[in-house]
Write a protein that holds these residues in place. Structure first.
Motif, PDB file in Angstrom:
ATOM      1  N   PHE A  24       0.819  -1.207   0.000  1.00  0.00           N
ATOM      2  CA  PHE A  24       0.000   0.000   0.000  1.00  0.00           C
ATOM      3  C   PHE A  24       0.854   1.260   0.000  1.00  0.00           C
ATOM      4  O   PHE A  24       0.499   2.252  -0.645  1.00  0.00           O
ATOM      5  N   ALA A  25       1.983   1.240   0.704  1.00  0.00           N
ATOM      6  CA  ALA A  25       2.847   2.415   0.727  1.00  0.00           C
ATOM      7  C   ALA A  25       3.403   2.718  -0.668  1.00  0.00           C
ATOM      8  O   ALA A  25       3.375   3.868  -1.131  1.00  0.00           O
ATOM      9  N   VAL A  26       3.883   1.683  -1.341  1.00  0.00           N
ATOM     10  CA  VAL A  26       4.435   1.871  -2.686  1.00  0.00           C
ATOM     11  C   VAL A  26       3.346   2.272  -3.664  1.00  0.00           C
ATOM     12  O   VAL A  26       3.537   3.156  -4.514  1.00  0.00           O
ATOM     13  N   LEU A  27       2.177   1.635  -3.557  1.00  0.00           N
ATOM     14  CA  LEU A  27       1.076   1.926  -4.480  1.00  0.00           C
ATOM     15  C   LEU A  27       0.614   3.377  -4.336  1.00  0.00           C
ATOM     16  O   LEU A  27       0.401   4.078  -5.333  1.00  0.00           O
ATOM     17  N   ILE A  28       0.442   3.827  -3.100  1.00  0.00           N
ATOM     18  CA  ILE A  28       0.001   5.211  -2.876  1.00  0.00           C
ATOM     19  C   ILE A  28       1.030   6.191  -3.416  1.00  0.00           C
ATOM     20  O   ILE A  28       0.691   7.201  -4.051  1.00  0.00           O
ATOM     21  N   MET A  29       2.313   5.898  -3.199  1.00  0.00           N
ATOM     22  CA  MET A  29       3.365   6.784  -3.702  1.00  0.00           C
ATOM     23  C   MET A  29       3.327   6.862  -5.228  1.00  0.00           C
ATOM     24  O   MET A  29       3.355   7.955  -5.809  1.00  0.00           O
ATOM     25  N   LEU A  30       3.219   5.716  -5.889  1.00  0.00           N
ATOM     26  CA  LEU A  30       3.187   5.703  -7.352  1.00  0.00           C
ATOM     27  C   LEU A  30       1.968   6.443  -7.894  1.00  0.00           C
ATOM     28  O   LEU A  30       2.071   7.241  -8.835  1.00  0.00           O
ATOM     29  N   LEU A  32       0.080   8.769  -6.471  1.00  0.00           N
ATOM     30  CA  LEU A  32       0.126  10.209  -6.235  1.00  0.00           C
ATOM     31  C   LEU A  32       1.068  10.912  -7.222  1.00  0.00           C
ATOM     32  O   LEU A  32       0.738  11.963  -7.778  1.00  0.00           O
ATOM     33  N   VAL A  33       2.243  10.323  -7.451  1.00  0.00           N
ATOM     34  CA  VAL A  33       3.202  10.935  -8.372  1.00  0.00           C
ATOM     35  C   VAL A  33       2.649  10.937  -9.793  1.00  0.00           C
ATOM     36  O   VAL A  33       2.677  11.960 -10.498  1.00  0.00           O
ATOM     37  N   LEU A  34       2.120   9.806 -10.234  1.00  0.00           N
ATOM     38  CA  LEU A  34       1.615   9.706 -11.601  1.00  0.00           C
ATOM     39  C   LEU A  34       0.355  10.543 -11.808  1.00  0.00           C
ATOM     40  O   LEU A  34       0.154  11.118 -12.885  1.00  0.00           O
ATOM     41  N   LEU A  35      -0.485  10.629 -10.781  1.00  0.00           N
ATOM     42  CA  LEU A  35      -1.685  11.466 -10.891  1.00  0.00           C
ATOM     43  C   LEU A  35      -1.300  12.933 -11.007  1.00  0.00           C
ATOM     44  O   LEU A  35      -1.905  13.680 -11.794  1.00  0.00           O
ATOM     45  N   ALA A  36      -0.296  13.358 -10.243  1.00  0.00           N
ATOM     46  CA  ALA A  36       0.156  14.750 -10.331  1.00  0.00           C
ATOM     47  C   ALA A  36       0.673  15.062 -11.730  1.00  0.00           C
ATOM     48  O   ALA A  36       0.361  16.116 -12.304  1.00  0.00           O
ATOM     49  N   LEU A  37       1.454  14.145 -12.300  1.00  0.00           N
ATOM     50  CA  LEU A  37       1.969  14.357 -13.654  1.00  0.00           C
ATOM     51  C   LEU A  37       0.838  14.371 -14.681  1.00  0.00           C
ATOM     52  O   LEU A  37       0.853  15.171 -15.632  1.00  0.00           O
ATOM     53  N   ASP A  38      -0.137  13.494 -14.495  1.00  0.00           N
ATOM     54  CA  ASP A  38      -1.265  13.437 -15.426  1.00  0.00           C
ATOM     55  C   ASP A  38      -2.100  14.711 -15.356  1.00  0.00           C
ATOM     56  O   ASP A  38      -2.551  15.231 -16.385  1.00  0.00           O
ATOM     57  N   PRO A  66      -8.747   5.143 -10.089  1.00  0.00           N
ATOM     58  CA  PRO A  66      -8.961   3.691 -10.262  1.00  0.00           C
ATOM     59  C   PRO A  66      -8.132   3.099 -11.400  1.00  0.00           C
ATOM     60  O   PRO A  66      -7.635   1.975 -11.281  1.00  0.00           O
ATOM     61  N   GLN A  67      -7.971   3.841 -12.504  1.00  0.00           N
ATOM     62  CA  GLN A  67      -7.155   3.343 -13.606  1.00  0.00           C
ATOM     63  C   GLN A  67      -5.705   3.174 -13.184  1.00  0.00           C
ATOM     64  O   GLN A  67      -5.064   2.163 -13.504  1.00  0.00           O
ATOM     65  N   LEU A  68      -5.177   4.147 -12.468  1.00  0.00           N
ATOM     66  CA  LEU A  68      -3.787   4.075 -12.015  1.00  0.00           C
ATOM     67  C   LEU A  68      -3.601   2.963 -10.983  1.00  0.00           C
ATOM     68  O   LEU A  68      -2.589   2.248 -11.005  1.00  0.00           O
ATOM     69  N   LEU A  69      -4.566   2.810 -10.081  1.00  0.00           N
ATOM     70  CA  LEU A  69      -4.482   1.736  -9.084  1.00  0.00           C
ATOM     71  C   LEU A  69      -4.433   0.371  -9.764  1.00  0.00           C
ATOM     72  O   LEU A  69      -3.628  -0.490  -9.402  1.00  0.00           O
ATOM     73  N   SER A  70      -5.306   0.177 -10.740  1.00  0.00           N
ATOM     74  CA  SER A  70      -5.356  -1.106 -11.436  1.00  0.00           C
ATOM     75  C   SER A  70      -4.083  -1.371 -12.223  1.00  0.00           C
ATOM     76  O   SER A  70      -3.544  -2.491 -12.198  1.00  0.00           O
TER      77      SER A  70
END
Length: 369
Positions: A24-30, A32-38, A66-70
């Protein structure tokens, strides 16, 4: 102890807890970073639509999450595997477990069990949430982030990016709503072509309804290419051979349909004599895709074994990461091959999974067991 697949209950819960927290820690980090860039890339287009503001940006973020989580959950499981196993190795906990009589598979079993649960949760999340988010965001993007046409006739979320052929002619639409005779197309463009593909005239309309037969364009704008003349006829009917049933078949988006809906679409395509390789490959991948999380502890297990003081722990972690990312590369390549008929759909979806399953087991057995 050697006859038990799992270690003691205490050790199983300890390892599973470590693994879940890191996933969960790695997933949330990824995310958040990718959502900010998007958001940096898309915010300008969202705000360009009249009336859009902060609420629409938050709506876009809620659809993208949800797309990024999946998409990045398997990567998170891989990175969490490496972090967990490297930490256990550095603290000599793996050595202690081996000294207690545990085999390599028993050490990994809590991680494999956790990854199996993650795979099940991922499948349910994809079916209930991600498919709906895919359909909504595609329809919104097709409307240039403006108001999405309301679905009529109980058809649910509008479909987007419709492309149809009527002999030499082409009909495109930004969105499709409704079903049967109540089908409505919006953002419509009609290309009348001469033999050989040369466009004779182009007609644009904001809306089209079924005229039985054909599609009645509302307030069309007609452009004659040869004469460079623009006309505004009161009404125009095009696409005489395009029935609502044919349009529904040609507008299927596999990413926006659930597992069972996609099954029905495949059956309808087969009944119509259409090629179903791409849809079948994605249908099978709905099962094999979430199971990729189950492979990650096995592919990353090379980082768990071997003495930390040997100086090769970092190299082992790199090898484990390389194996995991190699799986994603091969999986995407096989799915692409299956989509255009290069591989049978079943082979395209499952061959990478079983190939890397055998590879991971081989590496684990030869290096540790």
């Amino acid at each position: 102890m050697q006859l038990d697949f799992f270690p003691s209950r205490t050790l199983t819960l300890y390892l599973a807890k470590l693994f879940v927290v890191r996933i969960f820690a790695v997933l949330i980090m990824l995310v958040l970073v990718l959502l900010a860039l998007d958001l940096l890339a898309e915010t300008g287009e969202i705000l360009a639509a009249p009336g859009n503001g902060q609420a629409e940006i938050l709506q876009y973020a809620s659809l993208r999450v949800p797309q990024l989580l999946s998409r990045f959950l398997p990567y998170s499981v891989l990175l969490a595997t490496l972090i967990t196993l490297v930490t256990l190795n550095q603290n000599s906990e793996v050595v202690a477990m081996k000294a207690a009589g545990l085999s390599a598979h028993q050490v990994l079993s809590p991680l494999l069990l956790t990854a199996a649960v993650v795979s099940l949760v991922s499948f349910g999340f994809n079916e209930r949430i991600v498919t709906r988010a895919n359909a909504t965001i595609k329809a919104w993007q097709a409307a240039d982030y403006g108001p999405i046409p309301a679905a009529t006739g109980g058809a649910g979320t509008p479909r987007s990016n419709i492309y149809l052929t009527d002999g030499d002619n082409i009909l495109t639409a930004a969105t499709l709503t409704g079903s049967g005779n109540a089908t409505v197309l919006t953002g419509v463009t009609w290309y009348a072509r001469a033999p050989g593909g040369i466009i004779r005239e182009q007609v644009r309309a904001s809306r089209a309804t079924f005229a039985a037969p054909g599609w009645r364009l509302e307030k069309p704008v007609k452009f004659d290419v040869a004469g460079a003349i623009t006309e505004r006829p009161a009404a125009l009917v095009v696409g005489q051979s395009l029935s609502p049933e044919r349009i529904m078949l040609q507008s299927v988006d596999a990413d926006a349909q659930s597992f069972w809906e996609l099954s029905h679409s495949i059956d309808a395509y087969e009944a119509a004599g259409r090629n179903t390789d791409e849809m079948r490959a994605k249908w099978w991948h709905r099962l094999s895709g979430p199971l990729s999380a189950l492979l990650m502890p096995l592919l990353g297990s090379i980082a768990a074994f071997g003495l930390a003081r040997s100086g090769q722990l970092f190299v082992r972690a790199i090898i484990g990461m390389a194996l995991g990312f190699a799986y994603f590369v091969v999986d995407n390549a096989a799915l692409a091959m299956g989509s255009f008929g290069g591989y049978p759909p079943l082979l395209a979806a499952w061959a990478p999974f079983f190939l890397f399953l055998l590879l991971g087991e081989t590496v684990l057995i030869r290096t540790e067991e």
